[in-house]
Design an enzyme around this catalytic site. Sequence first.
Site, mmCIF file in Angstrom:
data_model
loop_
_atom_site.group_PDB
_atom_site.id
_atom_site.type_symbol
_atom_site.label_atom_id
_atom_site.label_comp_id
_atom_site.label_asym_id
_atom_site.label_seq_id
_atom_site.Cartn_x
_atom_site.Cartn_y
_atom_site.Cartn_z
ATOM 1 N N ARG A 524 9.221 1.596 -2.288
ATOM 2 C CA ARG A 524 8.005 1.128 -2.930
ATOM 3 C C ARG A 524 7.359 2.273 -3.715
ATOM 4 N NH1 ARG A 524 4.681 -2.045 -5.633
ATOM 5 N NH2 ARG A 524 2.582 -2.256 -4.813
ATOM 6 N N ASP A 608 -10.362 -6.374 -2.149
ATOM 7 C CA ASP A 608 -9.488 -5.558 -1.303
ATOM 8 C C ASP A 608 -9.959 -4.114 -1.247
ATOM 9 O OD1 ASP A 608 -7.839 -7.686 -0.749
ATOM 10 O OD2 ASP A 608 -6.410 -7.219 -2.337
ATOM 11 N N HIS A 703 6.351 -5.860 5.156
ATOM 12 C CA HIS A 703 7.151 -4.739 4.693
ATOM 13 C C HIS A 703 8.537 -4.737 5.334
ATOM 14 C CE1 HIS A 703 3.090 -3.408 3.604
ATOM 15 N NE2 HIS A 703 3.703 -2.822 2.606
#
Length: 764
Positions: A524, A608, A703
Amino acid sequence: MVTTHNLGFPRIGARRELKFALEAYWKGESSREELIKIGSKLRQRHWEQQAALDLIPVGDFAFYDQVLDMSFILGNLPERARGYHGDALDNYFRVARGRSAPGIEDHGACCSGVQAGEMTKWFDTNYHYIVPEFTTETAFSLDASRLLDQMNQAVELGVKVKPVLIGPVTYLWLGKAKDDSDKLALLERLLPVYAQLLDALAVAGAEWIQIDEPILVTELGDDWRHAMSLTYHRLSGCRAKLLLATYFGQLQENLHLASTLPVAGLHVDAVNAQDEVATLVDLLPAHKVLSLGVINGRNIWKTDLGSVLDWLEPLHDRLGDRLWLAPSCSLLHVPVDLASESKLDPEIRSWLAFAVQKLDELKCLASALTQGREAVLDELSDNRAAIISRQSSVRVNNPTVKTALTELDPKMGTRKSPFRIRKARQSTLLNLPVFPTTTIGSFPQTSVIRHARRQFKAGELDGEGYKDAMRAEIVRCVREQEALDLDVLVHGEAERNDMVEYFGEQLDGYAFSQFGWVQSYGSRCVKPPILFGDISRSRPMTIDWITYAQSLTDKPMKGMLTGPVTILNWSFVRDDQPRSVTCRQLALAIRAEVLDLEQAGVHIIQIDEAALREGLPLRKSQWNAYLKWAVEAFRIAANGVADETQIHTHMCYSEFNDIMPAIADMDADVITIETSRSDMELLDAFDEFQYPNEIGPGVYDIHSPNIPSQEHIVQLMNKAAERIPKDRLWVNPDCGLKTRQWEEVIPALRNMVAAAKVLREMAT
């Protein structure tokens, strides 16, 4: 001579070669041999890019994470990951992400994967590491084969090697005990393995070994300070010379301890701790090297070389060859090479330095010290021109924005009514069931989405064509959520390349790179936008997408925004004014968007703040000051709405237990927070703190490719219900779903919705 060295280099590759190689292997599209070959090529290229240094790091390359590498070197594997076939790299990926490549997992023993290791933030950065796990039964055994292979590769290529290790005390400090054991009690078992490792590296050709103990910039108890002293007295017989490296802050009360440890050299972060250097010079014995991190390894602005030389030159006169120069920390946290940025605004580009350019700055400083400034007169002149250009640029300072900050009213950060009144009004309007289900915001970024984005950026697809393509993806996302019977929907964020860059592109005061990728974890990568000037919002940023999505369904649709603290912490931020000032500017911009969403009829708005904890100073004595302005910024952004508008926030992959009062002070109606990898460890905070509002503890680890079962989700939520009233619990994944595939997402969310329905039946 002045010795130059580096603490670590970005490993993902200038074009994210490692990312694509990893993902191809995990999908079964390439072999393990191909992955290993790409890793070898990247290491060789990176060593070549550092060739001008006197010592080059080896062991800073990892296929997923350097802390996980250290766990495997030390033989510290979780019991659940033992006993599977495949080589050590496959077990490595099982711990990292729950499984390895498909062909490796095609048997009953682990076809559904194993629980991935917990992941959290590396100190106060956006890099995530895999948390070491300890029990009273933990034993350590050396397996340095991969590190020694890298050493041998480097030596054969003529690289001037300096192996890099995480120190034993920091390794224990970073880990978690999975029972009631004392982590420090494991030190006696750990030190003999470290001694074997150091000797093996010395035999392989290492004259110097960098051993990182960054916990020395934190507030340590006497037991940890004693452990540090004990450790380096035990390891002082090593055949190689040890360079003890600290970074990310000041030593403060640990300064004397660090300076007296029996090592051959000490590296300190002179960007953050310049005021401590003079004291260190007085304390260090005459035989010990002092390495100064004089180039900022965490930001992308050019170093003011003239100013640095002004205070380095007297030190060089005093220390001579004992003075070493390096970046402040590993360059893992910055992009690889500015030379590729042909589309970046030339003026702003002239202010920047990526990893390769930072090493050029280091070389310039060393040449100036050893040969005099006249030897690098042109380089210093160009550098000075860039520094002045940035300081004087009219693009950096906006008087209108600065005036708006002076007009901030404390009432802007306060909701009209307390939560109990808001909750009743929101319940009447939204009419949601107990244990309402939702997701965090993003859905898979499919190949169709990425292709349309590439076409649009290349001018092969016009604005209307791109808009139509994104709307088609929003339709798909809404229909899938309706079919799953989720209670609160999202539009899926198809149009967003990144949750920070997307907003930065629409705010004045930002610039953007093409290839400025930085590793966040594993494969990532993020491309932090460059926040160079005062921030303002000139137009709505999300209204059209959200209102279109709401027009497709009768179910409530969340408006999705990134909060000011997260935009700040996930950008390369200007360093010419306090971060708190920049954050308030961002808060005003997000507040305007929130009010526009509410005006457009959006009744649920998520802001967020995934990076709130990440920005916390490493020393607890400094927490309150940071939390005061960070929470204030969120409240300014969120709290201008009516009682009926439900404000959500989201946080993930950090340790939140010790800041729950500050999180509660944000006064969001609903918080969704990561808990799946840590097996609801966050809930321990509620033994002593009663969280006042609603909360969605994440039950689906996004994830990992593993699909959580309905039973597992029910089990996790029942744990939560033991501490939090059922009427204040939500059911949701632990983060956004953009990195997953639809074929993983659909069954996982189906199980999540089914679990919520079981929980409702149990509640009646």
